[in-house]
Each structure stands twice: as C-alpha cells, then as structure tokens.
Design a protein around this motif. Structure first.
Motif, PDB file in Angstrom:
ATOM      1  N   VAL A 184      20.391  22.591-124.764  1.00  0.00           N
ATOM      2  CA  VAL A 184      21.020  21.385-125.319  1.00  0.00           C
ATOM      3  C   VAL A 184      20.341  20.141-124.749  1.00  0.00           C
ATOM      4  O   VAL A 184      20.058  20.061-123.551  1.00  0.00           O
ATOM      5  N   GLN A 185      20.063  19.185-125.615  1.00  0.00           N
ATOM      6  CA  GLN A 185      19.468  17.918-125.204  1.00  0.00           C
ATOM      7  C   GLN A 185      20.517  16.815-125.258  1.00  0.00           C
ATOM      8  O   GLN A 185      21.357  16.792-126.175  1.00  0.00           O
ATOM      9  N   LEU A 186      20.464  15.919-124.305  1.00  0.00           N
ATOM     10  CA  LEU A 186      21.347  14.759-124.353  1.00  0.00           C
ATOM     11  C   LEU A 186      20.861  13.787-125.412  1.00  0.00           C
ATOM     12  O   LEU A 186      19.656  13.708-125.692  1.00  0.00           O
ATOM     13  N   PRO A 187      21.765  13.026-126.022  1.00  0.00           N
ATOM     14  CA  PRO A 187      21.336  11.953-126.923  1.00  0.00           C
ATOM     15  C   PRO A 187      20.364  11.012-126.206  1.00  0.00           C
ATOM     16  O   PRO A 187      20.442  10.864-124.977  1.00  0.00           O
ATOM     17  N   HIS A 188      19.480  10.390-126.966  1.00  0.00           N
ATOM     18  CA  HIS A 188      18.400   9.590-126.364  1.00  0.00           C
ATOM     19  C   HIS A 188      18.928   8.544-125.385  1.00  0.00           C
ATOM     20  O   HIS A 188      18.402   8.413-124.264  1.00  0.00           O
ATOM     21  N   VAL A 189      19.950   7.815-125.785  1.00  0.00           N
ATOM     22  CA  VAL A 189      20.468   6.733-124.931  1.00  0.00           C
ATOM     23  C   VAL A 189      21.027   7.307-123.638  1.00  0.00           C
ATOM     24  O   VAL A 189      20.733   6.816-122.534  1.00  0.00           O
ATOM     25  N   MET A 205      13.938  22.729-105.553  1.00  0.00           N
ATOM     26  CA  MET A 205      14.615  22.133-104.414  1.00  0.00           C
ATOM     27  C   MET A 205      16.132  22.152-104.622  1.00  0.00           C
ATOM     28  O   MET A 205      16.903  22.315-103.669  1.00  0.00           O
ATOM     29  N   SER A 206      16.554  22.012-105.873  1.00  0.00           N
ATOM     30  CA  SER A 206      17.989  21.994-106.162  1.00  0.00           C
ATOM     31  C   SER A 206      18.636  23.335-105.838  1.00  0.00           C
ATOM     32  O   SER A 206      19.814  23.389-105.487  1.00  0.00           O
ATOM     33  N   ILE A 207      17.874  24.425-105.958  1.00  0.00           N
ATOM     34  CA  ILE A 207      18.406  25.736-105.583  1.00  0.00           C
ATOM     35  C   ILE A 207      18.681  25.763-104.087  1.00  0.00           C
ATOM     36  O   ILE A 207      19.703  26.282-103.625  1.00  0.00           O
ATOM     37  N   LEU A 213      20.440  16.702-112.346  1.00  0.00           N
ATOM     38  CA  LEU A 213      20.697  16.972-113.762  1.00  0.00           C
ATOM     39  C   LEU A 213      19.447  16.732-114.605  1.00  0.00           C
ATOM     40  O   LEU A 213      19.115  17.531-115.490  1.00  0.00           O
ATOM     41  N   ASN A 214      18.736  15.674-114.310  1.00  0.00           N
ATOM     42  CA  ASN A 214      17.545  15.317-115.084  1.00  0.00           C
ATOM     43  C   ASN A 214      16.444  16.367-114.949  1.00  0.00           C
ATOM     44  O   ASN A 214      15.613  16.523-115.844  1.00  0.00           O
ATOM     45  N   SER A 215      16.428  17.083-113.825  1.00  0.00           N
ATOM     46  CA  SER A 215      15.385  18.090-113.605  1.00  0.00           C
ATOM     47  C   SER A 215      15.620  19.344-114.439  1.00  0.00           C
ATOM     48  O   SER A 215      14.715  20.162-114.602  1.00  0.00           O
ATOM     49  N   PHE A 216      16.824  19.509-114.979  1.00  0.00           N
ATOM     50  CA  PHE A 216      17.158  20.703-115.758  1.00  0.00           C
ATOM     51  C   PHE A 216      17.063  20.490-117.262  1.00  0.00           C
ATOM     52  O   PHE A 216      16.755  21.417-117.998  1.00  0.00           O
ATOM     53  N   LEU A 241      24.404  20.746-110.559  1.00  0.00           N
ATOM     54  CA  LEU A 241      23.689  22.015-110.711  1.00  0.00           C
ATOM     55  C   LEU A 241      24.318  22.870-111.812  1.00  0.00           C
ATOM     56  O   LEU A 241      23.607  23.461-112.632  1.00  0.00           O
ATOM     57  N   VAL A 242      25.644  22.938-111.831  1.00  0.00           N
ATOM     58  CA  VAL A 242      26.338  23.752-112.832  1.00  0.00           C
ATOM     59  C   VAL A 242      26.049  23.233-114.236  1.00  0.00           C
ATOM     60  O   VAL A 242      25.661  23.996-115.138  1.00  0.00           O
ATOM     61  N   PHE A 243      26.219  21.933-114.437  1.00  0.00           N
ATOM     62  CA  PHE A 243      25.962  21.364-115.756  1.00  0.00           C
ATOM     63  C   PHE A 243      24.482  21.444-116.107  1.00  0.00           C
ATOM     64  O   PHE A 243      24.113  21.667-117.270  1.00  0.00           O
ATOM     65  N   GLY A 244      23.626  21.278-115.100  1.00  0.00           N
ATOM     66  CA  GLY A 244      22.195  21.392-115.341  1.00  0.00           C
ATOM     67  C   GLY A 244      21.809  22.773-115.820  1.00  0.00           C
ATOM     68  O   GLY A 244      21.009  22.927-116.751  1.00  0.00           O
TER      69      GLY A 244
END
Length: 232
Positions: A177-182, A126-128, A52-55, A166-169
C-alpha cells in the motif's frame, strides 16, 4: 577510501549541527525545557516517521528475507551481550553500567547515524535492531533496574512510538500500500528532520551536562575498557 571519506564527511556534518545545538543552549536560545521538547519531537514524530518512511513501498521480498535472518542474528547477539555484561559487571553498584552496555540508544542516535552514513536503505535493517532492543528494554531491562517482574508492562511496549511505526511499516511493506502523495511527502519531510533535531538535542545535552565530571568518572572508563579505571 571512498567509504572512509563519506563516513568522515557525514560525521563532521553531524558534529557541526551538534555544535549549533551546544551554542544555542549556552547563549540561551534553547533552555532545559526546550531541549526536552526537541527530544519529544524526535521520539514521537520524526523518529517514527523515519522508520515508517523506510518501509513504504520500497522493500523487495529479498530484503524481507534478509530482515528475518538479521532478526535471528540480533536476538543471538543480544543474548550474548547480556551474558558478557553480567560476567564483566557483577557488583550491585555496577547495574547501571551493565544496563548501558546492553541497551544502546539506537532509536535516538542509531537511526539518524545509519541513514547519514549508509543511506536510507539501511534504516530498514537498523529498525529491526530498534525493535529487538526496545522489546528487551521494556522486559528484561525493566526487570534489571527494578528487580521485580511485576514492573514489566507490555502495554508500554505496545504503545511505544518506534514499535507502532515498525508495525504499520511492516503492514505497508507486506501489502504494498502506498500513502497518498501529500501524506507520503509529509512523512518523508518529517523523516528528513530527524538527523538535525537529534544532533541539536545532543548538543543541548552536552551543554547541560558536566563534561569534566563525566571524564573523571571511574564507571565510564570501566564501561569503555573493563579492568581499566581512574583511581578513586
């Protein structure tokens, strides 16, 4: 030479962490249950977090197009691997060897190895590979082992942690869309846990296993170099 030095250095770091896991198991700091629990944390938490972090907010349109090209290439590679494995290992008692050649443990060891050697940017590509492999595993792989198409359960593929990540990424990548900082920092920190946890788990598995017996396995040498094996 610079890339060789980086690869060697990162590999040594990974082996040192794996050695710690090996020693922890041998001295009793981690037992069978503990090693399985560490693996569960990797599979259900740190590994999906790494994917997830890679996307999230880091992909360019050119990378997404490259990803589509890689997807097509990987599907072709998977089909070629299936054909080669069938040709090399035709006997019924070689089914597990064939299975092992087709389906590598990409999510567990491939992702952290890719990040360590090639950097965070490589995790997307790699995730693919992980997605293609997981789809093939839960369809053709299940059929290989069972011999019955009715055992294929796509719902298990849908709820696979790596596939969900992968789907959410991809949703984050396409929408920007960016996640909130925390929350984003928490995902990033969990992703950074992945490599140490994987290598500790690998060390535990080595400590649990029969290394001498494995080195004497005829199937092992046939899988590494078809046609070469130890005498029975």
């Amino acid at each position: 030479m610079a890339i060789v030095s980086v690869i060697f250095g990162q590999t040594m770091i990974m082996f040192l962490i794996m050695l710690i896991g090996f020693l922890c198991f041998r001295v009793g700091l981690i037992d069978d249950t503990g090693s399985q629990q560490i693996s569960n944390v990797v599979i259900y938490i740190s590994n999906p977090a790494l994917l997830l972090n890679s996307f999230i907010g880091k992909l360019k349109s050119s990378q997404l197009m490259d990803g589509l090209d890689i997807l097509g290439l990987l599907i072709v590679m998977m089909l070629i691997t299936v054909v080669i494995a069938k040709l090399l290992f035709r006997k019924p008692n070689q089914m597990l060897v064939r299975f092992a050649l087709i389906f590598a443990n990409l999510g567990f060891i491939g992702l952290p190895l890719s990040k360590a050697v090639l950097g965070t940017g490589s995790v997307f590509y790699m995730s693919i590979f992980v997605g293609v492999s997981n789809f093939a595993l839960w369809t053709y792989g299940i059929y290989m082992i069972s011999g019955d198409r009715r055992t294929i359960q796509l719902k298990k593929l849908v709820i696979n942690p790596a596939i969900l990540a992968l789907v959410f990424g991809l949703l984050f990548a396409f929408t920007g869309v960016q996640l909130p900082h925390v929350l984003g920092t928490a995902v990033s920190d969990l992703a950074n846990m992945n490599l140490p946890l994987v290598m500790i788990a690998m060390g535990c598995y080595l400590a649990e296993g029969d290394i001498r017996g494995a080195l004497k396995s005829r199937d092992l040498y046939e899988a590494i170099a078809p046609g070469s094996s130890l005498p029975r």
